[in-house]
Scaffold this motif. Structure first.
Motif, PDB file in Angstrom:
ATOM      1  N   TYR A   7     -68.187 -56.679  76.433  1.00 20.22           N
ATOM      2  CA  TYR A   7     -68.840 -55.369  76.404  1.00 20.22           C
ATOM      3  C   TYR A   7     -69.337 -55.064  77.815  1.00 20.22           C
ATOM      4  O   TYR A   7     -70.107 -55.838  78.386  1.00 20.22           O
ATOM      5  CB  TYR A   7     -70.027 -55.378  75.443  1.00 20.22           C
ATOM      6  CG  TYR A   7     -69.666 -55.830  74.045  1.00 20.22           C
ATOM      7  CD1 TYR A   7     -69.279 -54.912  73.081  1.00 20.22           C
ATOM      8  CD2 TYR A   7     -69.684 -57.182  73.695  1.00 20.22           C
ATOM      9  CE1 TYR A   7     -68.935 -55.328  71.801  1.00 20.22           C
ATOM     10  CE2 TYR A   7     -69.344 -57.600  72.423  1.00 20.22           C
ATOM     11  CZ  TYR A   7     -68.975 -56.669  71.478  1.00 20.22           C
ATOM     12  OH  TYR A   7     -68.637 -57.081  70.208  1.00 20.22           O
ATOM     13  N   THR A   9     -71.253 -52.185  80.179  1.00 20.75           N
ATOM     14  CA  THR A   9     -72.081 -50.980  80.140  1.00 20.75           C
ATOM     15  C   THR A   9     -72.682 -50.716  81.511  1.00 20.75           C
ATOM     16  O   THR A   9     -72.790 -51.619  82.341  1.00 20.75           O
ATOM     17  CB  THR A   9     -73.230 -51.118  79.111  1.00 20.75           C
ATOM     18  OG1 THR A   9     -73.984 -52.292  79.418  1.00 20.75           O
ATOM     19  CG2 THR A   9     -72.695 -51.206  77.698  1.00 20.75           C
ATOM     20  N   ASP A  16     -76.306 -42.239  82.994  1.00 14.66           N
ATOM     21  CA  ASP A  16     -75.081 -42.198  82.204  1.00 14.66           C
ATOM     22  C   ASP A  16     -74.801 -40.743  81.823  1.00 14.66           C
ATOM     23  O   ASP A  16     -75.277 -40.246  80.807  1.00 14.66           O
ATOM     24  CB  ASP A  16     -75.242 -43.069  80.962  1.00 14.66           C
ATOM     25  CG  ASP A  16     -73.954 -43.224  80.178  1.00 14.66           C
ATOM     26  OD1 ASP A  16     -73.038 -42.395  80.355  1.00 14.66           O
ATOM     27  OD2 ASP A  16     -73.862 -44.171  79.381  1.00 14.66           O
ATOM     28  N   ARG A  38     -75.661 -44.519  75.471  1.00 19.47           N
ATOM     29  CA  ARG A  38     -75.109 -45.192  76.643  1.00 19.47           C
ATOM     30  C   ARG A  38     -73.643 -45.468  76.359  1.00 19.47           C
ATOM     31  O   ARG A  38     -73.292 -46.072  75.350  1.00 19.47           O
ATOM     32  CB  ARG A  38     -75.823 -46.516  76.921  1.00 19.47           C
ATOM     33  CG  ARG A  38     -77.325 -46.410  77.141  1.00 19.47           C
ATOM     34  CD  ARG A  38     -77.708 -45.766  78.423  1.00 19.47           C
ATOM     35  NE  ARG A  38     -77.358 -46.601  79.575  1.00 19.47           N
ATOM     36  CZ  ARG A  38     -77.560 -46.225  80.823  1.00 19.47           C
ATOM     37  NH1 ARG A  38     -78.089 -45.040  81.086  1.00 19.47           N
ATOM     38  NH2 ARG A  38     -77.225 -46.999  81.810  1.00 19.47           N
ATOM     39  N   GLY A  40     -69.894 -47.159  77.165  1.00 18.14           N
ATOM     40  CA  GLY A  40     -69.444 -48.451  77.655  1.00 18.14           C
ATOM     41  C   GLY A  40     -67.967 -48.651  77.401  1.00 18.14           C
ATOM     42  O   GLY A  40     -67.272 -47.758  76.918  1.00 18.14           O
ATOM     43  N   GLU A  72     -72.389 -51.745  86.853  1.00 17.74           N
ATOM     44  CA  GLU A  72     -72.178 -52.138  85.466  1.00 17.74           C
ATOM     45  C   GLU A  72     -72.599 -53.589  85.239  1.00 17.74           C
ATOM     46  O   GLU A  72     -72.573 -54.404  86.152  1.00 17.74           O
ATOM     47  CB  GLU A  72     -70.698 -51.995  85.075  1.00 17.74           C
ATOM     48  CG  GLU A  72     -70.199 -50.575  85.082  1.00 17.74           C
ATOM     49  CD  GLU A  72     -68.713 -50.472  84.825  1.00 17.74           C
ATOM     50  OE1 GLU A  72     -68.333 -49.589  84.041  1.00 17.74           O
ATOM     51  OE2 GLU A  72     -67.934 -51.259  85.402  1.00 17.74           O
TER      52      GLU A  72
END
Length: 82
Positions: A7, A9, A16, A38, A40, A72
């Motif tokens: 993952y 993000t 964002d 958010r 991702g 990130e």
């Protein structure tokens, strides 16, 4: 086979813009309770069971290819595939 779920993000300090657009859209749809979104990316990597340096390899792949370490962050889960 070993399945790694990754993952990626944006860091909390990064605005964002896509997440904000989605949040606004949810409000337009009648969901005013959504306070933050958010965005991702999600990746699945499959490795042979014989991979000895799995975590090191995953970190190198994430840092070098899947995530931009400047803006990130990433986390991953390792699972044995059934």
């Amino acid at each position: 086979m070993i399945l790694v779920k990754i993952y990626v993000t944006l860091k909390d300090s990064v605005v964002d813009v896509q997440g904000e657009a989605i949040k606004d859209a949810t409000h337009t749809m009648g969901y005013p309770g959504v306070s933050e979104v958010r965005m991702g990316k999600y990746f699945e990597l499959k490795f042979d069971d014989s991979t000895e340096s799995l975590e090191k390899d995953v970190d190198e792949i994430c840092d070098g290819l899947l995530a931009n370490p400047n803006i990130e962050s990433y986390r991953y889960e390792i699972a044995e595939e059934a």
